[in-house]
Motif scaffolding. Structure first.
Motif, PDB file in Angstrom:
ATOM      1  N   GLU A  76      -2.842  -9.789  -7.533  1.00  0.00           N
ATOM      2  CA  GLU A  76      -2.541  -8.948  -8.698  1.00  0.00           C
ATOM      3  C   GLU A  76      -3.607  -7.869  -8.874  1.00  0.00           C
ATOM      4  O   GLU A  76      -3.294  -6.711  -9.153  1.00  0.00           O
ATOM      5  CB  GLU A  76      -2.442  -9.810  -9.959  1.00  0.00           C
ATOM      6  CG  GLU A  76      -1.177 -10.639  -9.998  1.00  0.00           C
ATOM      7  CD  GLU A  76      -0.999 -11.395 -11.309  1.00  0.00           C
ATOM      8  OE1 GLU A  76      -1.566 -10.974 -12.328  1.00  0.00           O
ATOM      9  OE2 GLU A  76      -0.286 -12.415 -11.295  1.00  0.00           O
ATOM     10  N   ASN A  79      -3.070  -5.276  -6.247  1.00  0.00           N
ATOM     11  CA  ASN A  79      -1.903  -4.469  -6.622  1.00  0.00           C
ATOM     12  C   ASN A  79      -2.290  -3.368  -7.603  1.00  0.00           C
ATOM     13  O   ASN A  79      -1.888  -2.215  -7.456  1.00  0.00           O
ATOM     14  CB  ASN A  79      -0.845  -5.366  -7.285  1.00  0.00           C
ATOM     15  CG  ASN A  79       0.350  -5.570  -6.388  1.00  0.00           C
ATOM     16  OD1 ASN A  79       0.653  -4.714  -5.552  1.00  0.00           O
ATOM     17  ND2 ASN A  79       1.033  -6.686  -6.547  1.00  0.00           N
ATOM     18  N   ALA A  80      -3.082  -3.757  -8.608  1.00  0.00           N
ATOM     19  CA  ALA A  80      -3.494  -2.785  -9.620  1.00  0.00           C
ATOM     20  C   ALA A  80      -4.367  -1.702  -8.998  1.00  0.00           C
ATOM     21  O   ALA A  80      -4.254  -0.518  -9.344  1.00  0.00           O
ATOM     22  CB  ALA A  80      -4.232  -3.486 -10.752  1.00  0.00           C
ATOM     23  N   MET A  82      -4.262  -0.690  -5.853  1.00  0.00           N
ATOM     24  CA  MET A  82      -3.399   0.150  -5.020  1.00  0.00           C
ATOM     25  C   MET A  82      -2.654   1.160  -5.881  1.00  0.00           C
ATOM     26  O   MET A  82      -2.495   2.316  -5.510  1.00  0.00           O
ATOM     27  CB  MET A  82      -2.391  -0.712  -4.262  1.00  0.00           C
ATOM     28  CG  MET A  82      -2.967  -1.356  -3.007  1.00  0.00           C
ATOM     29  SD  MET A  82      -1.885  -2.673  -2.406  1.00  0.00           S
ATOM     30  CE  MET A  82      -0.424  -1.749  -1.977  1.00  0.00           C
ATOM     31  N   ALA A  83      -2.191   0.687  -7.037  1.00  0.00           N
ATOM     32  CA  ALA A  83      -1.453   1.579  -7.926  1.00  0.00           C
ATOM     33  C   ALA A  83      -2.329   2.725  -8.415  1.00  0.00           C
ATOM     34  O   ALA A  83      -1.850   3.808  -8.705  1.00  0.00           O
ATOM     35  CB  ALA A  83      -0.906   0.793  -9.111  1.00  0.00           C
ATOM     36  N   GLN A  84      -3.631   2.472  -8.508  1.00  0.00           N
ATOM     37  CA  GLN A  84      -4.544   3.529  -8.959  1.00  0.00           C
ATOM     38  C   GLN A  84      -4.970   4.435  -7.812  1.00  0.00           C
ATOM     39  O   GLN A  84      -5.799   5.318  -7.991  1.00  0.00           O
ATOM     40  CB  GLN A  84      -5.806   2.912  -9.557  1.00  0.00           C
ATOM     41  CG  GLN A  84      -5.567   2.116 -10.796  1.00  0.00           C
ATOM     42  CD  GLN A  84      -6.840   1.419 -11.238  1.00  0.00           C
ATOM     43  OE1 GLN A  84      -7.821   2.049 -11.586  1.00  0.00           O
ATOM     44  NE2 GLN A  84      -6.827   0.105 -11.202  1.00  0.00           N
ATOM     45  N   HIS A  85      -4.453   4.196  -6.628  1.00  0.00           N
ATOM     46  CA  HIS A  85      -4.799   4.983  -5.447  1.00  0.00           C
ATOM     47  C   HIS A  85      -6.307   5.033  -5.226  1.00  0.00           C
ATOM     48  O   HIS A  85      -6.889   6.113  -5.096  1.00  0.00           O
ATOM     49  CB  HIS A  85      -4.241   6.404  -5.547  1.00  0.00           C
ATOM     50  CG  HIS A  85      -2.763   6.439  -5.782  1.00  0.00           C
ATOM     51  ND1 HIS A  85      -1.847   6.100  -4.820  1.00  0.00           N
ATOM     52  CD2 HIS A  85      -2.046   6.759  -6.879  1.00  0.00           C
ATOM     53  CE1 HIS A  85      -0.630   6.213  -5.314  1.00  0.00           C
ATOM     54  NE2 HIS A  85      -0.722   6.606  -6.573  1.00  0.00           N
ATOM     55  N   ASN A  97      -5.780 -15.846   4.563  1.00  0.00           N
ATOM     56  CA  ASN A  97      -4.425 -15.547   5.035  1.00  0.00           C
ATOM     57  C   ASN A  97      -3.525 -14.996   3.952  1.00  0.00           C
ATOM     58  O   ASN A  97      -2.760 -14.067   4.175  1.00  0.00           O
ATOM     59  CB  ASN A  97      -3.787 -16.807   5.621  1.00  0.00           C
ATOM     60  CG  ASN A  97      -4.688 -17.468   6.637  1.00  0.00           C
ATOM     61  OD1 ASN A  97      -5.201 -18.545   6.411  1.00  0.00           O
ATOM     62  ND2 ASN A  97      -4.913 -16.774   7.740  1.00  0.00           N
ATOM     63  N   ALA A  98      -3.615 -15.574   2.754  1.00  0.00           N
ATOM     64  CA  ALA A  98      -2.689 -15.176   1.692  1.00  0.00           C
ATOM     65  C   ALA A  98      -2.904 -13.730   1.274  1.00  0.00           C
ATOM     66  O   ALA A  98      -1.980 -13.066   0.804  1.00  0.00           O
ATOM     67  CB  ALA A  98      -2.852 -16.093   0.481  1.00  0.00           C
ATOM     68  N   PRO A 101      -1.102  -9.991   3.835  1.00  0.00           N
ATOM     69  CA  PRO A 101       0.018  -9.041   3.706  1.00  0.00           C
ATOM     70  C   PRO A 101      -0.274  -7.881   2.744  1.00  0.00           C
ATOM     71  O   PRO A 101       0.017  -6.733   3.062  1.00  0.00           O
ATOM     72  CB  PRO A 101       1.164  -9.916   3.172  1.00  0.00           C
ATOM     73  CG  PRO A 101       0.826 -11.300   3.588  1.00  0.00           C
ATOM     74  CD  PRO A 101      -0.668 -11.368   3.559  1.00  0.00           C
ATOM     75  N   ARG A 105      -0.750  -3.824   3.567  1.00  0.00           N
ATOM     76  CA  ARG A 105       0.025  -2.803   2.872  1.00  0.00           C
ATOM     77  C   ARG A 105      -0.908  -1.727   2.302  1.00  0.00           C
ATOM     78  O   ARG A 105      -0.620  -0.539   2.370  1.00  0.00           O
ATOM     79  CB  ARG A 105       0.840  -3.451   1.758  1.00  0.00           C
ATOM     80  CG  ARG A 105       1.790  -2.493   1.109  1.00  0.00           C
ATOM     81  CD  ARG A 105       2.562  -3.137   0.007  1.00  0.00           C
ATOM     82  NE  ARG A 105       3.556  -4.086   0.488  1.00  0.00           N
ATOM     83  CZ  ARG A 105       4.469  -4.638  -0.308  1.00  0.00           C
ATOM     84  NH1 ARG A 105       4.501  -4.340  -1.582  1.00  0.00           N
ATOM     85  NH2 ARG A 105       5.358  -5.468   0.177  1.00  0.00           N
ATOM     86  N   ARG A 109      -1.184   2.422   3.189  1.00  0.00           N
ATOM     87  CA  ARG A 109      -1.168   3.524   2.234  1.00  0.00           C
ATOM     88  C   ARG A 109      -2.474   4.322   2.272  1.00  0.00           C
ATOM     89  O   ARG A 109      -2.772   5.088   1.366  1.00  0.00           O
ATOM     90  CB  ARG A 109      -0.932   2.996   0.827  1.00  0.00           C
ATOM     91  CG  ARG A 109       0.409   2.319   0.733  1.00  0.00           C
ATOM     92  CD  ARG A 109       0.981   2.284  -0.635  1.00  0.00           C
ATOM     93  NE  ARG A 109       2.167   1.440  -0.622  1.00  0.00           N
ATOM     94  CZ  ARG A 109       2.576   0.725  -1.651  1.00  0.00           C
ATOM     95  NH1 ARG A 109       1.915   0.778  -2.786  1.00  0.00           N
ATOM     96  NH2 ARG A 109       3.658  -0.008  -1.568  1.00  0.00           N
TER      97      ARG A 109
END
Lengths: 331, 354
Positions: A76, A79-80, A82-85, A97-98, A101, A105, A109
């Motif tokens: 999470e 994700n946050a 990445m969203a902020q670039h 491992n978890a 992915p 990603r 980007r």
């Protein structure tokens, strides 16, 4: 009324944070993702990362992570980010491992991803920064023993965890390789406390009885070193036998004060955060990383990465009476 | 004796009734529906507020990929929240859902190691979840033990089995075909996970609000004894509900395992409370008997928006959970406080009038 006030306060807090992040939009932004928030070790790493950001000038650290050490929580956080670039992500992973992915990603980007402290799968990051490596740990342990034994030389013994502990055996192997550099040192025995406080304590007492000329006990385990120090104190051998090895400042500060431990080593989280930030910054500003690369990391010097993209920051940091109190508050 | 007392009191009651006209609703559902409508409207207002605040606070919020990424944070939990809503409406609860995910994920990992193809793994993942739920339901209804006790037990039991099988090991190297469930996209930025959630939400809304089964769930939740006396097989309905929760936990396990591409026994740790938070925030009465899928559906988005928005602002996780707590209390408390204020005003005006 009180409820309304706290809502207002929360809103103000959110707005305040927003303006802070908006101001610094042109900087190189690096997300420092840690295993969990509220952990002194990682907060020290954050301080180091901020020091690095200040040093380079146009960088910003976004310190983030889950409240408990879960991979899902870290996903999470990532994700946050990445969203902020953000420009780079430096993660100490809860699960190698978890996280793969989502980090892959992120790299797709265009975000530079490194792992530090606790690594992720090789194809999910550019490089991994270890706090140290086995050879440096072995060398440091022997050097610490040589320092307390003094010029006259003498007998030393090793207190390890379990006989099957991979890390411990590698480190003991490296210590044996480094021993010939110190002609006065004689390794008389290696005993195993199984990383249990009571067994480590008993093994130490046995060592003290069996080898009356023993000068130093090296315990490259944070459980063993504490138990050994306690045993030396209880047997009234302080000043005659010194305990050293790898341990945590918070657990050893008392023993340093009592004199059973003169110095010991462990990684320095401030330096680790500093180096992770420096490497991320360098990668985000065009430096090439990956297997068999070298990256210049400010005051920590140049860090080399091997064929797997793994690099070691430095030899373990040595703690003694001069600095243990300060670090005991951190971890 | 009894008859005498009845005869004595009967005229008194009639007098009372004639003197004070009692309100007789023509439709038992009416009042509830109004109340729920208000609840969902309130939630929608909160969603709109959260959305607006996010657009104002972060320049990164209105990005289709960011929003799509954000849905991954809650979709699996939201999928379990759907059957959980039915279960809580029926006055039960299941605390073992996160452990069911762990067990189901471990089963899929073992199946993968044994060379079973993705279709088989999906069947095993869903099947193990279903069996875990069925086991909960059987123990609870067969021995008449409170659901909270049994599912606290199976919470440890299921995760314990996962730990015994896997220890500190890990299952990984899931095949490419399996990655689609948690990482694939159906159309553009719309992920498979999210599509599945929307579909399941519609299915559960129909089950709860348009079928006899759904009506019975409400009846059981309002008064299990009365439900039993009106001919509803309460035990069987409860067992079906637990099995449904297990099955959907199994489906969530497929998605989560596929998304993170690995299994450890600690997977989905602590999710049970987040799932239940979603359900309660959605207006489902924790005492049973009331709630709607629409409410849960909106609550899921509210929580997703708020946590994602705070994530964008890099609000630390600790502050985030404080905020979620405040949100929960605010959303649930507001209508109660509002009603009390309205009642107090009515009382005051009555007193002034009289």
């Amino acid at each position: 009324m009180k409820f309304r006030k706290s809502l207002l306060a929360a809103a103000a807090l959110v707005f305040g944070l927003a303006t802070v992040s908006a101001q610094a939009a042109d900087n190189i932004r690096v997300g420092l993702v840690v295993k969990s928030l509220g952990n002194g070790f990682f907060e020290a790493a954050r301080d180091g990362a901020m020091e690095a950001a200040k040093e380079v000038g146009n960088a910003e650290v976004i310190y983030t992570g889950p409240t408990s050490t879960t991979a899902e929580g870290q996903i999470e956080s990532i994700n946050a980010l990445m969203a902020q670039h953000v420009d780079a992500i430096a993660v100490s992973a809860n699960d190698p491992n978890a996280l793969a992915p989502i980090l892959k990603r992120a790299m797709q980007r265009g975000i530079k991803v490194i792992s530090w402290d606790s690594g992720v799968a090789q194809d999910a990051r550019i490089v991994h920064l270890n706090p140290s490596n086995n050879e440096l740990i072995g060398k440091t342990c022997v050097k610490l023993a040589a320092d307390v034994v003094g010029d006259g030389g003498g007998d030393i013994a090793i207190l390890s965890a379990t006989p099957t502990s991979t890390n411990q055996n590698i480190w003991i192997g490296e210590m044996k390789k480094a021993l010939p550099d110190y002609s006065g040192l004689k390794l008389v025995d290696t005993v195993y406390g199984d990383d249990l406080a009571d067994k480590s304590y008993r093994e130490t007492v046995a060592l003290l009885k069996k080898y009356p000329d023993l000068k130093a006990i090296v315990a490259p385990t944070s459980v063993g070193i504490v138990a050994a120090a306690q045993a030396v104190e209880d047997q009234n051998m302080v000043g005659k036998v010194f305990v050293t090895g790898l341990g945590l400042p918070s657990e050893l500060a008392g023993h340093v004060e009592k004199g059973s431990v003169k110095s010991f080593a462990i990684w320095n989280p401030i330096d680790l955060g500093y180096s992770a930030m420096m490497i991320s910054y360098k990668l985000a500003t065009g430096a090439q990383g990956g297997p068999n690369s070298k990256i210049e990391a400010g005051r920590m010097g140049t860090i080399s990465f091997d064929e797997n993209g793994d690099g070691a920051m430095s030899e373990p940091f040595v703690y003694d009476a001069s600095n243990v109190e300060k670090f005991a508050k951190i971890f | 004796m009894n008859r005498q007392t009845l005869q004595q009191t009967a005229p008194h009651t009639t007098q009372h009734q004639t003197g004070n006209q009692r309100f007789l609703p023509d439709n038992l559902n009416g009042a509830w529906r109004n109340r729920l409508l208000r609840w969902e409207t309130l939630l929608l207002v909160f969603v709109a507020l959260a959305f607006f605040a996010n657009t104002q606070l972060s320049p990164y919020f209105l990005d289709p990929w960011s929003l799509s990424d954000a849905t991954f944070n809650f979709t699996e939990k939201a999928i379990i929240a759907l059957p959980m809503a039915l279960l809580i409406i029926a006055r039960d609860i299941d605390l073992s859902v996160a452990s069911t995910i762990a067990l189901s994920s471990v089963a899929m990992g073992a199946a993968n190691s044994a060379g079973i193809d993705p279709a088989g793994m999906v069947a095993i993942g869903a099947g193990v979840g279903l069996l875990a739920g069925l086991f909960n339901g059987y123990i609870i209804t067969r021995f008449d033990i409170p659901a909270i006790v049994v599912t606290i037990g199976t919470m440890s039991l299921y995760r314990g089995i996962a730990y015994i099988v896997l220890g500190d090991g890990v299952y990984r190297d899931y095949p490419q075909g399996f990655a689609f469930f948690g990482q694939g996209y159906v159309y553009g930025v719309i992920s498979f996970e999210f599509t599945l959630f929307l579909l399941l939400a519609v299915i559960f809304a129909v089950i709860l609000h348009k079928t006899i089964f759904g009506r019975r769930v409400f009846a059981i939740g309002n008064n299990p004894t009365a439900a039993l006396f009106s001919g509803i097989n309460v035990k069987r309905h409860r067992m079906v509900l637990f099995t449904l929760v297990g099955l959907l936990s199994g489906i969530a396990a497929i998605l989560l395992t596929s998304r993170i591409g690995s299994t450890r026994p600690s997977i989905a740790m602590g999710w049970e409370l987040e799932v239940i938070t979603m359900v309660v925030l959605g207006g489902v009465s924790i005492m049973g008997g009331a709630g709607s899928i629409a409410g849960v559906f909106i609550a899921v988005f509210l929580m997703g928006l708020v946590t994602f928005g705070m994530g964008l602002l890099n609000v630390p996780g600790i502050v985030m959970s404080i905020f979620t707590g405040i949100l929960l209390i605010a959303v649930i408390g507001t209508p109660i406080i509002w009603r009390r204020v309205v009642q107090a005003q009515k009382m005051r005006s009555k007193m002034r009038g009289g």
